[in-house]
Scaffold this active site. Structure first.
Site, mmCIF file in Angstrom:
data_model
loop_
_atom_site.group_PDB
_atom_site.id
_atom_site.type_symbol
_atom_site.label_atom_id
_atom_site.label_comp_id
_atom_site.label_asym_id
_atom_site.label_seq_id
_atom_site.Cartn_x
_atom_site.Cartn_y
_atom_site.Cartn_z
ATOM 1 C CB SER A 125 71.753 -30.055 -63.087
ATOM 2 O OG SER A 125 72.969 -31.115 -62.643
ATOM 3 C CG HIS A 146 67.507 -28.794 -62.172
ATOM 4 N ND1 HIS A 146 68.128 -27.686 -62.664
ATOM 5 C CD2 HIS A 146 68.269 -29.244 -61.359
ATOM 6 C CE1 HIS A 146 69.430 -27.831 -61.935
ATOM 7 N NE2 HIS A 146 69.196 -28.677 -61.220
ATOM 8 C CD GLU A 158 66.627 -24.923 -65.085
ATOM 9 O OE1 GLU A 158 66.988 -23.979 -65.827
ATOM 10 O OE2 GLU A 158 67.296 -26.007 -64.657
ATOM 11 C CG ASN A 197 73.208 -26.052 -64.106
ATOM 12 O OD1 ASN A 197 73.734 -25.356 -63.129
ATOM 13 N ND2 ASN A 197 72.409 -27.303 -63.294
#
Length: 295
Positions: A125, A146, A158, A197
């Site tokens: 991440s 991800h 992702e 994130n």
């Protein structure tokens, strides 16, 4: 099942913790032969049990028939030896968010996996994909993939190519994720935190700072965002769900890359991790939870 991308039939998942077990379940439910690796028998047994509990819940809730369950279980295999990944078409690592550990996994996979055009992915991440690809002799086939927790429920992935990722490998991976796995793909540049994130972590850190300062108690902070903003979960409960250690690792990676104050981990977060209060998985974070031993 797996007729949307016939060149990827055998997949490997390195790591069978919270994320790895979910990824392995999704692969197996998509009709792929899925080999799962852990470092020792105890960790492997724990991961196998985690997958089993998740599949049992899917059957109980009518999301999986008993017949489908049998097929999924037949698609899963487990090992403690990465040499068994030699015949994989795709390998993804989902080990803890420690750069040296992930680099070591990619170095081994590069040596072990025999298919010359095999795809390699990381569920990181925050760690740059470029660094992971550079640990191999085929960085053009390495990219970020991800997933989000819980993996069997949340359909977002992702896809993160590095500057060295080949267009053909990127196209194959995107087709595989969207067609074979049936996941929704968004694409991010290879920057720490990627899309989600980079936006989420500053919000979580702000909530921790608010709690740390005594501005409001945990319950009121979370209730404010759930009832006032329509979020399904408050930020502190979400940190407990993600894991305080994972949140800290991602924040440190973001701060190291961007040096922006809103990415800097609050002292309280670091102290809680040092104390072993990592959230749901430890039984204590911003809230307390029953541990596996007490259930």
């Amino acid at each position: 099942m797996n007729d949307g991308n016939p060149d990827i039939r055998k997949v490997g998942v390195v790591g069978c913790g919270l994320m790895g077990s979910g990824i392995a379940e999704v692969f197996a439910r998509s009709g792929l032969h899925t080999l799962v690796h852990e470092v020792d028998k105890a960790a492997l047994d724990s991961g196998r049990e985690r997958i089993g509990r998740s599949l049992a819940r899917a059957v109980e809730r009518g999301r999986l028939t008993p017949e489908q369950l049998e097929r999924v279980e037949a698609s899963l295999a487990f090992t403690t030896d990465l040499e068994d990944f030699a015949d994989r078409d795709l390998a993804i690592e989902a080990v803890p968010e420690i750069e040296d550990l992930k680099v070591g996994v990619f170095t081994t996979l590069d040596r072990v996996v025999q298919r010359t055009d095999a795809l390699f992915a990381s569920n990181t991440s925050s760690i740059p994909i470029m660094k992971l690809g550079a640990a191999t002799s085929r960085p053009g086939q390495v990219m970020g993939l991800h997933f989000f927790n819980p993996v069997p429920v949340l359909d977002l992935v992702e896809l993160v190519p590095s500057l060295l990722t080949d267009d053909s490998a990127w196209t194959r991976m995107r087709h595989f994720v969207s067609t074979v796995l049936g996941r929704h793909v968004i694409v991010s540049q290879d920057r720490a935190g990627f899309v989600v994130n980079s936006l989420l972590v500053p919000y979580l850190l702000s909530a921790i700072r608010m709690f740390e300062s005594g501005f409001a108690v945990a319950h009121d902070i979370d209730e404010g965002m759930v009832r006032g903003c329509g979020h399904p979960m408050g930020p502190l409960a979400l940190v407990d769900h993600i894991g305080l250690d994972t949140t800290l690792a991602v924040a440190e990676s973001l701060y190291a890359e961007f040096r922006e104050p809103h990415y800097a981990p609050p002292p309280l977060l670091s102290r809680m991790v040092q104390a072993g209060n990592t959230g749901r998985k430890s039984g204590r974070g911003f809230y307390t939870y029953p541990t596996a031993a007490s259930r």
